[in-house]
Scaffold this motif. Structure first.
Motif, mmCIF file in Angstrom:
data_model
loop_
_atom_site.group_PDB
_atom_site.id
_atom_site.type_symbol
_atom_site.label_atom_id
_atom_site.label_comp_id
_atom_site.label_asym_id
_atom_site.label_seq_id
_atom_site.Cartn_x
_atom_site.Cartn_y
_atom_site.Cartn_z
ATOM 1 N N GLN A 1 -131.830 -43.792 43.917
ATOM 2 C CA GLN A 1 -131.375 -45.181 43.928
ATOM 3 C C GLN A 1 -132.531 -46.036 43.427
ATOM 4 O O GLN A 1 -133.631 -45.993 43.983
ATOM 5 N N LEU A 2 -132.300 -46.783 42.358
ATOM 6 C CA LEU A 2 -133.313 -47.644 41.763
ATOM 7 C C LEU A 2 -132.838 -49.085 41.799
ATOM 8 O O LEU A 2 -131.654 -49.363 41.600
ATOM 9 N N ILE A 3 -133.774 -49.990 41.994
ATOM 10 C CA ILE A 3 -133.531 -51.406 41.754
ATOM 11 C C ILE A 3 -134.634 -51.827 40.806
ATOM 12 O O ILE A 3 -135.821 -51.712 41.126
ATOM 13 N N GLY A 4 -134.236 -52.248 39.610
ATOM 14 C CA GLY A 4 -135.222 -52.610 38.600
ATOM 15 C C GLY A 4 -134.612 -53.449 37.499
ATOM 16 O O GLY A 4 -133.434 -53.809 37.554
ATOM 17 N N ARG A 5 -135.436 -53.738 36.509
ATOM 18 C CA ARG A 5 -135.007 -54.561 35.370
ATOM 19 C C ARG A 5 -134.920 -53.724 34.112
ATOM 20 O O ARG A 5 -135.728 -52.822 33.897
ATOM 21 N N LEU A 6 -133.945 -54.087 33.269
ATOM 22 C CA LEU A 6 -133.800 -53.403 31.990
ATOM 23 C C LEU A 6 -134.858 -53.906 31.006
ATOM 24 O O LEU A 6 -135.037 -55.111 30.849
ATOM 25 N N GLY A 7 -135.532 -52.967 30.353
ATOM 26 C CA GLY A 7 -136.549 -53.321 29.374
ATOM 27 C C GLY A 7 -135.957 -53.681 28.026
ATOM 28 O O GLY A 7 -136.613 -54.312 27.203
ATOM 29 N N SER A 8 -134.711 -53.278 27.797
ATOM 30 C CA SER A 8 -134.020 -53.587 26.539
ATOM 31 C C SER A 8 -132.522 -53.439 26.782
ATOM 32 O O SER A 8 -132.107 -52.940 27.827
ATOM 33 N N ASP A 9 -131.738 -53.873 25.816
ATOM 34 C CA ASP A 9 -130.297 -53.636 25.906
ATOM 35 C C ASP A 9 -130.044 -52.133 25.877
ATOM 36 O O ASP A 9 -130.868 -51.361 25.371
ATOM 37 N N ILE B 1 -129.112 -49.003 40.449
ATOM 38 C CA ILE B 1 -128.577 -47.800 39.828
ATOM 39 C C ILE B 1 -128.606 -46.655 40.821
ATOM 40 O O ILE B 1 -129.600 -46.474 41.532
ATOM 41 N N GLU B 2 -127.509 -45.901 40.873
ATOM 42 C CA GLU B 2 -127.453 -44.666 41.645
ATOM 43 C C GLU B 2 -127.232 -43.523 40.680
ATOM 44 O O GLU B 2 -126.548 -43.673 39.659
ATOM 45 N N GLY B 3 -127.805 -42.383 41.007
ATOM 46 C CA GLY B 3 -127.622 -41.222 40.160
ATOM 47 C C GLY B 3 -128.325 -40.013 40.722
ATOM 48 O O GLY B 3 -128.684 -39.974 41.895
ATOM 49 N N ASN C 1 -129.515 -39.137 35.673
ATOM 50 C CA ASN C 1 -128.109 -39.204 35.258
ATOM 51 C C ASN C 1 -127.439 -40.230 36.155
ATOM 52 O O ASN C 1 -127.229 -39.982 37.346
ATOM 53 N N GLY C 2 -127.132 -41.391 35.586
ATOM 54 C CA GLY C 2 -126.551 -42.468 36.367
ATOM 55 C C GLY C 2 -125.091 -42.219 36.701
ATOM 56 O O GLY C 2 -124.332 -41.727 35.865
ATOM 57 N N SER C 3 -124.722 -42.563 37.928
ATOM 58 C CA SER C 3 -123.322 -42.466 38.333
ATOM 59 C C SER C 3 -122.728 -43.845 38.610
ATOM 60 O O SER C 3 -121.540 -44.060 38.391
ATOM 61 N N ASN C 4 -123.558 -44.783 39.078
ATOM 62 C CA ASN C 4 -123.103 -46.142 39.365
ATOM 63 C C ASN C 4 -124.172 -47.137 38.927
ATOM 64 O O ASN C 4 -125.369 -46.859 39.038
ATOM 65 N N ILE C 5 -123.723 -48.303 38.467
ATOM 66 C CA ILE C 5 -124.639 -49.387 38.131
ATOM 67 C C ILE C 5 -124.036 -50.693 38.621
ATOM 68 O O ILE C 5 -122.835 -50.929 38.468
#
Length: 131
Positions: A6-14, A76-78, A99-103
């Motif tokens: 489980q991550l909480i973070g920011r996207l570095g790009s699209d 993100i969960e994965g 491998n992401g399962s939920n966002i």
């Protein structure tokens, strides 16, 4: 057994959206997480860690295309795994991958991002995002 992440973070790009030769779509995200603490002298410290996340579910990839963009805070969960590959020089590499399962977006995309994504003359907010 499964390793759940489980991550909480920011996207570095699209998101990088690709269609594989078999027709399957995949979204690859670059997500940064940050840790904060104080060292023994009481000085604030920060560590940024970059994660590569792939989503394989077609409906999730569509959701990412419509609702997720650079700089956005997401949860993100994965599951965690290693991906092995040989580069163009024949050197073997082993890279961590989620491998992401939920966002889940933790704040909506801004109007400025929407305009920049749909118009060549829209505002460029890259200077406002610290990565």
């Amino acid at each position: 057994m499964k390793c759940k992440v489980q991550l909480i973070g920011r996207l570095g790009s699209d998101a990088d959206i690709n269609t594989l030769p078999n027709g399957q779509v995949v979204a690859t995200l670059s997500v940064v997480t940050e840790e904060y603490w104080k060292d023994k002298q009481g000085n604030p410290q920060k560590r940024a860690t970059w994660h590569r996340v792939k989503f394989w579910n077609e409906s999730t990839v569509g959701f990412i295309q419509r609702n997720i963009g650079k700089g956005q805070l997401v949860e993100i969960e994965g599951s965690f795994r290693y991906e092995e590959y040989d580069d163009s020089k024949g050197v073997h590499h082993k890279a961590a991958l989620i491998n992401g399962s939920n966002i889940l977006p933790l704040h909506p995309l801004t109007k400025a991002h929407d305009n920049a994504a749909t118009s060549d003359n829209g505002p460029d907010n890259d200077d406002q995002i610290p990565f």
